[in-house]
Design a protein around this motif. Structure first.
Motif, PDB file in Angstrom:
ATOM      1  N   HIS A 163       4.275  24.545  12.284  1.00 29.04           N
ATOM      2  CA  HIS A 163       5.528  25.286  12.245  1.00 29.04           C
ATOM      3  C   HIS A 163       6.605  24.474  11.548  1.00 29.04           C
ATOM      4  O   HIS A 163       6.701  23.255  11.738  1.00 29.04           O
ATOM      5  CB  HIS A 163       6.002  25.623  13.657  1.00 29.04           C
ATOM      6  CG  HIS A 163       5.212  26.686  14.333  1.00 29.04           C
ATOM      7  ND1 HIS A 163       5.271  28.014  13.962  1.00 29.04           N
ATOM      8  CD2 HIS A 163       4.321  26.621  15.360  1.00 29.04           C
ATOM      9  CE1 HIS A 163       4.481  28.726  14.736  1.00 29.04           C
ATOM     10  NE2 HIS A 163       3.875  27.906  15.590  1.00 29.04           N
ATOM     11  N   LEU A 216      10.792  32.364  16.001  1.00 29.67           N
ATOM     12  CA  LEU A 216       9.959  32.726  14.854  1.00 29.67           C
ATOM     13  C   LEU A 216      10.621  33.799  13.985  1.00 29.67           C
ATOM     14  O   LEU A 216      10.409  33.829  12.765  1.00 29.67           O
ATOM     15  CB  LEU A 216       8.577  33.196  15.325  1.00 29.67           C
ATOM     16  CG  LEU A 216       7.687  32.075  15.869  1.00 29.67           C
ATOM     17  CD1 LEU A 216       6.384  32.636  16.416  1.00 29.67           C
ATOM     18  CD2 LEU A 216       7.396  31.041  14.779  1.00 29.67           C
ATOM     19  N   ARG A 273       1.376  28.849   8.949  1.00 31.97           N
ATOM     20  CA  ARG A 273       1.953  28.795  10.291  1.00 31.97           C
ATOM     21  C   ARG A 273       0.869  29.030  11.349  1.00 31.97           C
ATOM     22  O   ARG A 273       0.017  29.927  11.185  1.00 31.97           O
ATOM     23  CB  ARG A 273       3.036  29.859  10.413  1.00 31.97           C
ATOM     24  CG  ARG A 273       3.901  29.728  11.642  1.00 31.97           C
ATOM     25  CD  ARG A 273       4.994  30.795  11.633  1.00 31.97           C
ATOM     26  NE  ARG A 273       4.439  32.129  11.868  1.00 31.97           N
ATOM     27  CZ  ARG A 273       5.070  33.256  11.603  1.00 31.97           C
ATOM     28  NH1 ARG A 273       6.259  33.224  11.059  1.00 31.97           N
ATOM     29  NH2 ARG A 273       4.503  34.416  11.878  1.00 31.97           N
ATOM     30  N   PRO A 285       6.869  20.901  16.328  1.00 26.85           N
ATOM     31  CA  PRO A 285       7.095  21.551  15.034  1.00 26.85           C
ATOM     32  C   PRO A 285       7.775  20.584  14.082  1.00 26.85           C
ATOM     33  O   PRO A 285       8.367  19.582  14.502  1.00 26.85           O
ATOM     34  CB  PRO A 285       8.024  22.715  15.395  1.00 26.85           C
ATOM     35  CG  PRO A 285       8.762  22.239  16.604  1.00 26.85           C
ATOM     36  CD  PRO A 285       7.778  21.389  17.370  1.00 26.85           C
TER      37      PRO A 285
END
Length: 380
Positions: free
Chosen positions: A205, A232, A249, A265
């Motif tokens: 991510h 997201l 992703r 992330p």
């Protein structure tokens, strides 16, 4: 001293638990193999580093940041905070002491720690009622071994030895690893005029620090799956579809992966913009090395002058800890939130993969637990 606490490691983990013990007037000593506190921060971090999380998630116990401290703290300012932390709580580690082994004496219920002075070679033994593993997650740098790696005639370094992109201006540089360090180093290299390529092996991510800040606030009020969904949506709006640039992703959300697998992330510092502009090239996994020619998973190859391995670290405490607290990878066998305590008075701090906030939580839990044990002992 019968109730002495032995702490191994004088990074943020060791300092945090030492401060918590000091507040409770519990005696301790800290053994540190390097010649300073927080050696990873002081010696093995790149110049442009900033803390990825807002300051309220990075504070150590019993000493908040000042009101003038920026929300996202530069490395040098965080190091200054750690130095002031040590002075405030009168923490005096014993430096240059490399712990070689630990054993538990069941007859007298004490831990015996053997450590070697890295300068003089002198071996010393320490005894205490409690033992705290505070060497952290990033204890030993890790570089994977690729076929033909020894044939590379250029420069190979681990990210812990990278300081600035200035020496690499005009060179073809490959960064292996697409975590936060890899992405930031690639950005820094490109800023200094290196022909930069980034080797990406798996899905991850990409977010902004503001998105993470928002998500961590929302987690206090909303379920994790909903926070992931909201973040997201922001990611899609901010970055669009990055798969066409070689960045895929994961199917699971960023906060879910952090909570369940400890996977963080990537917080974008401008790297995505340079990838989109063609200033940083994204390449698939590295498979082999032939001299200065690097071969990738798609069968294609390119020539490079230098390789920076941003491939992380390993915990090495299980090499010297004679106990079943940790697994083969050097992380707790017990799952969060019960990970910090073992049997016979052994603990670990900073191995929850929860960053500085996890360190603070571990430190306070450990100090309070030791305090309760000693209090109960005195009442007998």
């Amino acid at each position: 001293m019968e109730d002495l606490v032995l702490i191994v490691g004088a990074g943020p983990s060791g300092l945090a638990v030492a401060a918590c013990l000091a507040v409770l007037s519990i005696p301790f000593i800290i053994l540190e193999k390097e010649d300073c506190i927080a050696s990873l921060w002081k010696k093995k971090t790149y110049d442009c580093l900033k803390l990825h999380l807002a300051k309220q998630f990075c504070v150590l116990p019993h000493m908040p940041f000042s009101s003038t401290t920026p929300t996202f703290i530069p490395k040098d300012q965080f190091i200054q905070y750690l130095d002031e932390y040590v002075e405030h709580f009168i923490i005096n580690p014993i430096f240059n002491m490399n712990v070689e082994s630990t054993t538990y004496n069941r007859d007298i219920e004490n831990w015996n720690v053997t450590a070697c002075n890295t300068r003089s070679g002198e071996v010393k033994r320490y005894t205490g009622k409690f033992l705290i593993v505070a060497t952290g997650e990033n204890n030993k740098s890790f570089i994977p071994n690729f076929f033909g790696q020894d044939s590379f005639t250029g420069t190979i370094i681990h990210s812990s030895n990278y300081k600035s992109g200035a020496p690499y201006a005009g060179q073809n540089v490959l960064v292996v690893g697409s975590g936060n360090s890899g992405m930031e180093i690639a950005y820094d290299l490109a800023n200094f005029g290196a022909q930069t390529s980034l080797c990406v092996r798996s899905a991850f991510h990409v977010v902004t620090k503001e998105m993470i800040y928002l998500g961590m606030i929302l987690l206090k009020y909303l379920p994790l799956f909903l926070v992931d969904a909201l973040v997201l949506l922001l990611v899609k709006f901010r970055f669009g579809d990055l798969s066409k640039y070689g960045i895929v992703r994961p199917k699971k959300g960023p906060f879910f992966l952090k909570a369940t697998e400890g996977r963080s992330p990537v917080i974008d510092v401008g790297t995505v913009g340079k990838i989109k502009a063609g200033e940083i090239q994204v390449l698939p996994a590295l498979t082999s090395i032939k001299g200065n020619e690097i071969v990738f998973a798609d069968g294609k190859s390119q020539y490079f002058d230098a390789i920076v391995f941003a491939t992380g670290y390993r915990s090495s405490a299980n090499c010297w800890l004679q106990d079943d607290l940790l697994n083969e990878q050097g992380f707790p066998k017990q799952k969060f939130p019960h990970h910090w305590k073992g049997k016979n008075g052994v603990y670990c701090v900073g191995l929850s993969r929860m960053g500085l906030a996890g360190i603070s939580s571990d430190a306070q839990c450990i100090a309070n637990d030791i305090h309760m044990i000693l209090k109960a002992k005195r009442a007998m």
